[in-house]
Each structure stands twice: as structure tokens, then as C-alpha cells.
Design an enzyme around this catalytic site. Structure first.
Site, PDB file in Angstrom:
ATOM      1  N   CYS A 414       0.782  -1.222   0.000  1.00  0.00           N
ATOM      2  CA  CYS A 414       0.000   0.000   0.000  1.00  0.00           C
ATOM      3  C   CYS A 414       0.818   1.279   0.000  1.00  0.00           C
ATOM      4  O   CYS A 414       0.560   2.199  -0.770  1.00  0.00           O
ATOM      5  CB  CYS A 414      -0.979  -0.005   1.158  1.00  0.00           C
ATOM      6  SG  CYS A 414      -0.197  -0.255   2.745  1.00  0.00           S
ATOM      7  N   HIS A 458      -2.810   0.650   6.699  1.00  0.00           N
ATOM      8  CA  HIS A 458      -2.946   0.858   5.263  1.00  0.00           C
ATOM      9  C   HIS A 458      -2.549   2.293   4.930  1.00  0.00           C
ATOM     10  O   HIS A 458      -2.519   3.162   5.815  1.00  0.00           O
ATOM     11  CB  HIS A 458      -4.411   0.587   4.873  1.00  0.00           C
ATOM     12  CG  HIS A 458      -4.630   0.487   3.403  1.00  0.00           C
ATOM     13  ND1 HIS A 458      -3.868  -0.306   2.590  1.00  0.00           N
ATOM     14  CD2 HIS A 458      -5.559   1.073   2.592  1.00  0.00           C
ATOM     15  CE1 HIS A 458      -4.299  -0.207   1.342  1.00  0.00           C
ATOM     16  NE2 HIS A 458      -5.335   0.632   1.312  1.00  0.00           N
ATOM     17  N   ASP A 474      -7.595   4.866  -3.822  1.00  0.00           N
ATOM     18  CA  ASP A 474      -6.743   3.819  -3.231  1.00  0.00           C
ATOM     19  C   ASP A 474      -6.053   3.062  -4.347  1.00  0.00           C
ATOM     20  O   ASP A 474      -6.615   2.141  -4.929  1.00  0.00           O
ATOM     21  CB  ASP A 474      -7.588   2.866  -2.384  1.00  0.00           C
ATOM     22  CG  ASP A 474      -6.701   1.970  -1.534  1.00  0.00           C
ATOM     23  OD1 ASP A 474      -5.488   1.902  -1.803  1.00  0.00           O
ATOM     24  OD2 ASP A 474      -7.226   1.331  -0.599  1.00  0.00           O
TER      25      ASP A 474
END
Lengths: 660, 317
Positions: A414, A458, A474
Site C-alpha cells: 500500500c 494501510h 486507493d
């Protein structure tokens, strides 16, 4: 029997007292400097050897040893002062107490010393609570209280009059009776908010969790940690998995390699324009020694000593030093339109002469696009189309990390994606920032709440698109959509699955059940014990039917509760049981009946021994038998030691006198 | 209170019950209470949930302790007591019998002499030794309470405090037995005067003379004041201890220990001590002796009963 006044403490009690101290200190062992541990053990060993007369103890009879002890004390205090830099904090306090107790062990002679030592063993347990307040710590506390109390009971029943079995029974019933009183006291004792005097900052506490800086590779460490970050209990509806973004620190600044938060977004609160369903939930957060409170994006209502910042974070007034509970309201559909000039500036900032390849790519997109949104889509499409991999164990990035990632290794997790994406956006003149936090969460199978662990940490991106405002993007989702929709443990390839308790596939169902049970217990523990604040007490009082929370009400409830419990326990404890018939007495009565059958009737005033002598004189053939039975009987009835009556019963049964 | 050295009776005199048992934190209890308070204060300050739990657990132990300490003492009865007469200046041991009618064992039972508040300090100092006992269920235990007998006449054990700190020594429960016990205290057996062995002046009735010059009757150790002529010089030459030859005469051998013979001492107490000393000596030597006090005369005799009678007469003079 022993003399009443100021007798010396017997050896066995000295040993037990030492053992109690060592037990109570055990959890601290890993926290102490080794020298303190060595010092304590040496003093304990000295006492033990002194007790068995292998070494002299530092009494005034051995002046040099006595002086040595004083010097030792001085040395220990000096060493503590130096190693804790003169700060009288938690750690130094515990170290000091330990040193004092070590010295006290040498002069544990009189009854008074014994009691002081045992009471300090109780007290030592408390010092442990500054470091840990888990269920295990509570169990440990109970264990120490049971042991110390048991030793005190034994000490108070001098001689061997209290057998070990009875001692343990007495002790455990004693502590068990105190527990209801403890519970009543705990819940009804008026809770006063806030510290009474200054509380120093916990400085040496180990920190796990997110940080205000992000350098590539940081979140990997969190990614393998099963530690719980916080728990969430939803009041009503639960959001979809892909909406579970828990907002944490926001990274504005970058030097090309490291990202940091700075104070750009610390401005006063923002206004979210929420749409759609409202989720009400309470979060129980584990201490992370920072001020962030995690909430579901975007938080629209919150309680307590917290504030919203201009970049949408929720900050507690004080650092989270212990488990805390707060209630929030969120709407996952929201608009976030505010941006200040300084924020816009920071959100476009990139280090000069860095990431040349990235800049070239962004420039090419800018040239072929008409809107910012198109560039965002192009970037996501790029991640999706090109062979990017999601892995928790990426290769090391050499040179310019963003260029290396985007054009060379193309594998990461991430934070790689978020950092690369934000760099791309900024290069294309679109304001963007990295948001860190947690994504996902797992429902406990036994209880109705969600657990968010450190491995759910994250990082994602937010871009500012006129006129929509900040939009969450994202990029990890473009590469590994299952990371977002299913959670991290399903997003990883089989071989890099997480440690056992984190997994949820087939073969470890049982372990998972146990893990869930343990976690459920922990959750209730934190809800009802650790999170029992003045506010919750007020709620409890309202539930009990008291309109106003007032000290008087609490004191009334407390005393009534304690008195009622005491009355109940008094009835149980002082109840007079019907006299148990002594088996020895029954056996002897049978013996007398047998003798009566052959003509010897015991006179009412005749003692057992007299009766035996009388019969033996006439019946020499029975004399031996009679004598041994009588001896067993008198021992049973009158001897100090408690013996089993089985031998007597056996002998009486076998006793078959015949008439002459 | 008036019956001296009450004979053991099976009758239960006093049973401890709710109204007779008092409870108060002991020194150690106060120590623990202070500690618990400190823990509680710390818990409030640091908002430490486990600290709260521990302080209330210890507080609970304290409260529960009240019940257990009470339970350890309640229902105990004073059954009987006894004390053998002693000489002033020695220790009087009272045997106190306590009965436990309940079906649980009593631990760490402690007896002490506690007369009224008025002269408490003095009496407290007089306790020499008190035993600690365990009393089994449905049984009796006899405990010794030793007091210093300082003055003659009698030592009253008017009020016995029975107490216990079991189980944790943080609370002390106690109660009082009003006992009728007293111990006869004989005057101290000391004196410098020689026993009036020379009895010519008394006459020769069969109760009079305890020593004549007629028949040799053995030796006894020399005492200050013995006539020089009775010393066994031959034995002395053989380096034996100094002995005195004893003779019997007049067909009877009884000493008369007379109040009048001690007149030279002046003080009544000293005279009683002297008489006491003579009685002990006479008893030790196996003589018959008579005691003549101004208003009381005890006929010559010997043996422990006679000795007791004579010494009692002195004690109660």
C-alpha cells in the site's frame, strides 16, 4: 504453642516471604537493568544462606557485614539515581522499591518485619499495573494475593495446627469471599475524573502502531503484527468492507524518500457534508502514545476531549496512554470540499530534481488530458494494466525510490502505491496527500464487535479535484482489489500468509475459536474494567434508576451494597453446621457394645483407659487388642495431630471378643 | 470472687457472643489500611483500573476479616480455672480452661490479664507469659497464664482478656471473661533468724519440744544462728559441709514457730517472711512444726497439707 511477644520469624516463614517477593517482582524482571536483578538475587541468596547458617547475616554482631550492608544500600541508591538520571518516575520508583526490599530481606527478623514484607508484596503487584493492565496481569494479581494471604494465614496459625490442605481451603474461600466486595467497590466507588496531581509522560513505553512519518518499508513491520489496534462495536448497521477506511495521520511532506505529517493539516475543524446512512459505533483504542483517534471516514459526530483537524483527523486532547473508549458517528458517503492555501501549496510540493521518470510520465498524461479526473483515471489504469504486484516482501528500492518502484521493480504494498500515486499526481499539478490509517477489520465470531489489528494498517491517497473537493483514491485497490474488499490476510499469496492467529482458513478453526474467545474476554475486560470511566459509572447509575449522578447516591449505593454482601457472607460464614459425628466416637461405641455383649459394661464415669485396664485385668486374652484400640481411640480424640480414623474403624470391626 | 482458688466446675461461666466480642484493626491492620489507601489514591490519580481492583480486593479482605476474626472467637466459653499457691516474688500460673463447642477449629487464641482501666499499666507489666493455643472443634483446651506474684495474700485474676488476630493479624477480636480465679500468695520465704530449735524455755508438753539434747537423731545443714555446740566438728574436719547434730528429747520432736520469736525483726511483713522461711525449712527437714500466730495456733504436724495450711495462715494474716 509459643510465647506471644516479639518472637523471631521462623525459617519457613522467612523463605516464604522471600518467595512471595520474588514472585511479585517477576513481571518486572525484563524491565530492570541486569545489575539490579543481580543485586536483588544476591541479597536473597545471602538471606537464604544466612538462614541455614552457611553465611553470617549483617547483624550488629557482625559489624563489618553491617557496614557492608549500609554501603551496599548507598551504592544501590546511587546507581539507581545515576541510571535513571535523577528522574523520580515510574521506572526509578520501582527500581528503588526493589532495592529497598532486597535490603529489607536481610533484616526480616521480627514479626513486624514479616508483615511489612508481606504487605509490600501486595504493593509490588501495583507497580506492575503501570506497565500492563491486561487480563493476564489481573490473573497474576489474584495469584499473588492468594499466595500472600495464604502465607499470612499460616503465619497466624502457629505450630502445625493448620495443615496445608486446610490452609489452602481457608485461603481460597477467604479471597473468594472478598471478590464480590471488590466488584461492588469497583463499580460503585465514586469515580473522580482527572489526575489529582501531575502525571509524568510515559517515555520508555514501547510504541507500536502508525507513526507520523512514513519511510518506505515501515508498514511492513506493522503488516505482520497481530497486535490489536482498536476494537469497534457498531450500534446498528455495519458499513460494507470496502468502506472501512479508518483515518489516521496524513503525510503532507516528502523529501522523495521519506514522508512526514508536519503541521499543515492541524488547522481548525473541517465540515464534512455527509450523505447516506449514519453509522453509530464505539471504538476501544489500545494505547499508542500518540493523540490520534481512529474513526471511520468521515466522522460527523464525536464526543469527549477531541477535536477535528482541517485535514479530517480526529485528535485526542491527551496522548492515548491507556485503553480508551469513545463513541462516534460516521457517514461513508461524504464530501470534503475545504482546502486552504497552505494546504494546496503543501499538497503540490515535490523535492526538486527528483523522480525524473515520474515527472516525464505525469507530464505526458497532463499533455493528453483535459481534466484532473482523467489524469487520476489514467494513473489507476496504469497500475492496473502494467505488471504491478502486491506483496508484503518487495525488493529493496535502490536510487530514486519512486522511479525505481514505478519503472523497475513494480512490486510493493500500500505505501509504495500510495506514495507513487501521490508523487505522480503532484507531478501533474494535482493537489494530493498520503493518508495512513487502517483498512478493513474482522468480526469476532463470538461477540458483536470488530477487531482492527496492526496488520490492517494501510496507506491510501487523496486528491483534490475542483469542485468536488478531496477524493479518496486507493491505488492499491487498482492492483489488488481484494486487499480492500477482503482484508489483508486474503490479499496475500499463500506462502506469505500471516501467523496463525491472524489466519482464517480451514485447518486452524479451533485455534481461531480459542483466539476469538480470548479476544472476546479481553474486549469485555476493556469495556467493563479498563474503560470504566466516570461517564460509564454515571450511565450505570442511570440504568439503576438514579436520575442524577451524585456522590451521595453513589456512597449510599456503595454502603448498601457492601452491607448487603457482608450480611450475606456473614450468614454463610457464621452458620452453625449440625455437629458432625466423630467417626472415632462411633467406632469406639461399637467397641463398647461388643465388650458389653461379653459382659463388660463401661461405667458412665469410666474413662477409656480405665475401662481398658479393668477389662484387660480379667480378660488377658483380649488385653493386647483392647489396648491398641484404646490407644488409637485416645489418639484420635485427644492428640494434637489430626489422623485418619480408618485404622481405628478397621481394628474395631475385626475385634471379635468371645464369651468365656 | 470470694471463693479462693475456685475448684474446677463443669459449669460454663461465660460464653463469648456478639455482645461480648469486640473487634478493632490491629497495628498491622492500620499499616495495611494506610497502604490500601495509598494504592487507592494512586489509582484515582493515574486512573488505573487494576489499581482500583486491587485496593478493593484488599479492602474486601479487610471486611471479610471482621467476620472471620469474630468467628474465630465467638462461642468460646470459660469453663474452669485453677492456680496453685505460690510464694511472693515468684510467678503464679493460672490454668484457664476454655471450651470450644462449635465444629470449627480456633487458632491463635491468646489470653491476657486485663483488670479494669484504672491500674492497667501496672497489671499489664505483671504478665510474665501467656500461651497461644489452638482449640480443636468440640473440645477444651487448658491454657497457662503466668503472672508475677509480687505481694503476699492473693493474686486475683479478675478479668481475663481472650483475643485472637487470626487469620491475617490485621484485626484483633477480643472479649473478657470475668473469672473468680485467685491465687494464694504466701509471704516470701526469706529470713536471717535461726529456727528456734532450742526449746527449753517452752516446757515439755508433747506439743512443745522439738529438739532436746538427749538422743542423737542425725545431722542437718548448719544455719546461721545454730548453737556452736551442736556443730558436728568431726564431720567438718573431714571437709564435709558444715552439719549440725540433731538430738531428740522429751519424747516428742516438734518445732514451735512463734510470731513472738520474730519480734526482733519489727516489721510485720519481715516477720511473716521469716515464719514462712521457717515453715519451708521445717517441711524440708521433715520436722513436725506448729505455728503460733497472735490469734491463731496450728497444731504440730507435717506434710504438704499442713504446710499449705500454715503458709495460708501467714498469707492471709
Amino acid at each position: 504453642m509459643r510465647a506471644a511477644n516479639q518472637s523471631h520469624v521462623q525459617r519457613q516463614h522467612v523463605f516464604w516471604a522471600l518467595l512471595c517477593l520474588v514472585l511479585a517482582l517477576m513481571p518486572h524482571a525484563s524491565r530492570f537493568s541486569p545489575w539490579l536483578l543481580v543485586c536483588f538475587c544476591t541479597l536473597a541468596a545471602w538471606r537464604v544462606l544466612g538462614e541455614v547458617h552457611l553465611l553470617p547475616l549483617p547483624t550488629r554482631a557482625h559489624v563489618w557485614l553491617w557496614i557492608l550492608k549500609q554501603l551496599l544500600a548507598l551504592a544501590a541508591f546511587t546507581a539507581i539515581y545515576i541510571s535513571y538520571q535523577g528522574q523520580i518516575g515510574r521506572d526509578a520508583g520501582v527500581a528503588l522499591l526493589t532495592a529497598l526490599l532486597g535490603l529489607k530481606m536481610l533484616e526480616l527478623n521480627r514479626e513486624r518485619d514479616y508483615y511489612i514484607t508481606m504487605f509490600l508484596a501486595y504493593f509490588l503487584v501495583v507497580t506492575n499495573f503501570f506497565y500492563s493492565q491486561t487480563l493476564a496481569t489481573a490473573a497474576f494479581m489474584l495469584l499473588i494475593v492468594v499466595i500472600v494471604t495464604g502465607r499470612l494465614i499460616s503465619f497466624n496459625a502457629p505450630g502445625s495446627s493448620l495443615g496445608p490442605l486446610r490452609s489452602v481451603r481457608l485461603d481460597s474461600s477467604y479471597v473468594a469471599q472478598a471478590i464480590p466486595l471488590m466488584i461492588v467497590g469497583f463499580f460503585l466507588f465514586p469515580r473522580i475524573p482527572g489526575p489529582l496531581w501531575g502525571v509524568e509522560q510515559a517515555s520508555s513505553a514501547a510504541v507500536t502502531g502508525l507513526s507520523s512519518e512514513m519511510s518506505i518499508g515501515h508498514i511492513t513491520e506493522l503488516g505482520v503484527s497481530d497486535e490489536i489496534a482498536f476494537r469497534v462495536a457498531f450500534d446498528g448497521a455495519v458499513p460494507r468492507a470496502q468502506d472501512l477506511y479508518w483515518r489516521g495521520p496524513i503525510m503532507w511532506h516528502t523529501d522523495g524518500r521519506n514522508w512526514s505529517a508536519g503541521d499543515v493539516g492541524d488547522g481548525p475543524a473541517v465540515t464534512f457534508f455527509g450523505e447516506g446512512p449514519v453509522y453509530r459505533y464505539s471504538v476501544t483504542i489500545e494505547p499508542h502514545y500518540e493523540r490520534w483517534l481512529f474513526g471511520l471516514d468521515a466522522v460527523t459526530q464525536f464526543d469527549g476531549d477531541a477535536r477535528h483537524t482541517s485535514d479530517g483527523r480526529l485528535l485526542s486532547k491527551n496522548r492515548i496512554r491507556q485503553r480508551q473508549r469513545y463513541t462516534l458517528e460516521s457517514q461513508t458517503d461524504f464530501k470534503f470540499p475545504t482546502i486552504t492555501d497552505s494546504e494546496r501549496q503543501a499538497a503540490l510540493e515535490l523535492p526538486t530534481n527528483f523522480h525524473p521518470l515520474t515527472h516525464r510520465l505525469a507530464d505526458s498524461w497532463r499533455a493528453t488530458s483535459t481534466t484532473d479526473a482523467e489524469i487520476v483515471n489514467k494513473a489507476l489504469a496504469h497500475f492496473n494494466r502494467e505488471p504491478f504486484n502486491y506483496t508484503l516482501t518487495p525488493q529493496v528500492l535502490r536510487g530514486d525510490p519512486i522511479d525505481a518502484f514505478l519503472f523497475d521493480t513494480r512490486e510493493g504494498f500500500c505505501e509504495h502505491y500510495a506514495a507513487a500515486f501521490v508523487t505522480l499526481m503532484r507531478a501533474a499539478q494535482i493537489p494530493a496527500r498520503v493518508v495512513t490509517g487502517y483498512q478493513g477489520g474482522e468480526f469476532n465470531s463470538l461477540s458483536d464487535y470488530m477487531v482492527i489489528r496492526q496488520r490492517d494498517a494501510h496507506a491510501w491517497a487523496e486528491v483534490y479535484l475542483d469542485p468536488l473537493g478531496w477524493i479518496r483514491v486507493d491505488p492499491t485497490g487498482a492492483v489488488a482489489p481484494e486487499r480492500v474488499s477482503l482484508g489483508i490476510s486474503r490479499a496475500l499469496p499463500q506462502r506469505s500468509r500471516l501467523p496463525i492467529l491472524g489466519t482464517d482458513f480451514g485447518s486452524v478453526h479451533l485455534l481461531r475459536g480459542v483466539g476469538d474467545l480470548w479476544d472476546a474476554m479481553n474486549y469485555n475486560w476493556s469495556q467493563w474494567v479498563l474503560g470504566y470511566t466516570p461517564k460509564r459509572q454515571q450511565q450505570l447509575l442511570e440504568d439503576l434508576g438514579f436520575e442524577n449522578w451524585h456522590y451521595a447516591n453513589l456512597v449510599f449505593l456503595l454502603t448498601t451494597g457492601l452491607a448487603a454482601l457482608m450480611a450475606l457472607i456473614a450468614v454463610l460464614v457464621l452458620r452453625s453446621r449440625p455437629p458432625r459425628i466423630d467417626p472415632a466416637f462411633v467406632a469406639y461405641a461399637l467397641f463398647c457394645r461388643k465388650l458389653a455383649r461379653v459382659g463388660f459394661i463401661r461405667e458412665p464415669s469410666e474413662g477409656a483407659v480405665d475401662f481398658a485396664n479393668r477389662v484387660s485385668r480379667i480378660r488377658a486374652d483380649l488385653a493386647e487388642e483392647i489396648e491398641s484400640i484404646t490407644k488409637l481411640y485416645t489418639m484420635q480424640r485427644y492428640a494434637e495431630v489430626e489422623t485418619s480414623a480408618s485404622q481405628l474403624i478397621y481394628r474395631v470391626r475385626r475385634f471379635k471378643p468371645r464369651k468365656l | 470472687m470470694s471463693t479462693p482458688a475456685a475448684a474446677p466446675t463443669a459449669q460454663i461461666l461465660i460464653t463469648l457472643n456478639r455482645k461480648r466480642v469486640y473487634i478493632f484493626p490491629s497495628k498491622h491492620g492500620i499499616m495495611l489500611a494506610v497502604m490500601v489507601f495509598v494504592i487507592l489514591l494512586g489509582s484515582v490519580n493515574y486512573d488505573n483500573a487494576l489499581g482500583y481492583l486491587l485496593s478493593f480486593l484488599l479492602f474486601g479482605l479487610f471486611l471479610i476479616g471482621v467476620l472471620h476474626t469474630y468467628r474465630n472467637l465467638t462461642g468460646l466459653s470459660y469453663v474452669a480455672g485453677d492456680a496453685k499457691p505460690v510464694f511472693a516474688g515468684s510467678d503464679a500460673t493460672f490454668k484457664v480452661t476454655i471450651e470450644n463447642t462449635a465444629d470449627w477449629q480456633r487458632y491463635n487464641i491468646h489470653l491476657a490479664h486485663r483488670p479494669g482501666l484504672s491500674n492497667r499499666w501496672r497489671r499489664r507489666r505483671s504478665i510474665v507469659r501467656a500461651e497461644i493455643a489452638t482449640i480443636k472443634p468440640r473440645s477444651i483446651a487448658t491454657m497457662n497464664l503466668t503472672l508475677a506474684a509480687t505481694t503476699r495474700v492473693s493474686l486475683h485474676l479478675t478479668r481475663v482478656r481472650i483475643s485472637s488476630v487470626f487469620p491475617l493479624s490485621i484485626l484483633r477480636a477480643w472479649g473478657y471473661f470475668e473469672t473468680p480465679l485467685q491465687c494464694l500468695v504466701y509471704p516470701q520465704a526469706i529470713g536471717q533468724l535461726a529456727m528456734p530449735l532450742d526449746v527449753h524455755a517452752i516446757g515439755e508438753s508433747n506439743v512443745g519440744v522439738s529438739q532436746g539434747n538427749d538422743d542423737f537423731a542425725g545431722f542437718r545443714p548448719y544455719q546461721a544462728g545454730d548453737p556452736i555446740r551442736t556443730i558436728a566438728w568431726k564431720n567438718l574436719a573431714k571437709q564435709d559441709p558444715v552439719l549440725v547434730k540433731r538430738f531428740t528429747g522429751g519424747g516428742s520432736s516438734a518445732v514451735r514457730l512463734r510470731w513472738a520469736d520474730t519480734a526482733v525483726l519489727g516489721d510485720t511483713e519481715l516477720r511473716l517472711c521469716q515464719l514462712s522461711h521457717w515453715i519451708v525449712e521445717a517441711e524440708r527437714l521433715g520436722l513436725d512444726y506448729a505455728l503460733e500466730l497472735p490469734e491463731l495456733t496450728i497444731d504440730p504436724n507435717s506434710g504438704s497439707a499442713h504446710c499449705h495450711a500454715c503458709l495460708s495462715a501467714l498469707a492471709l494474716y
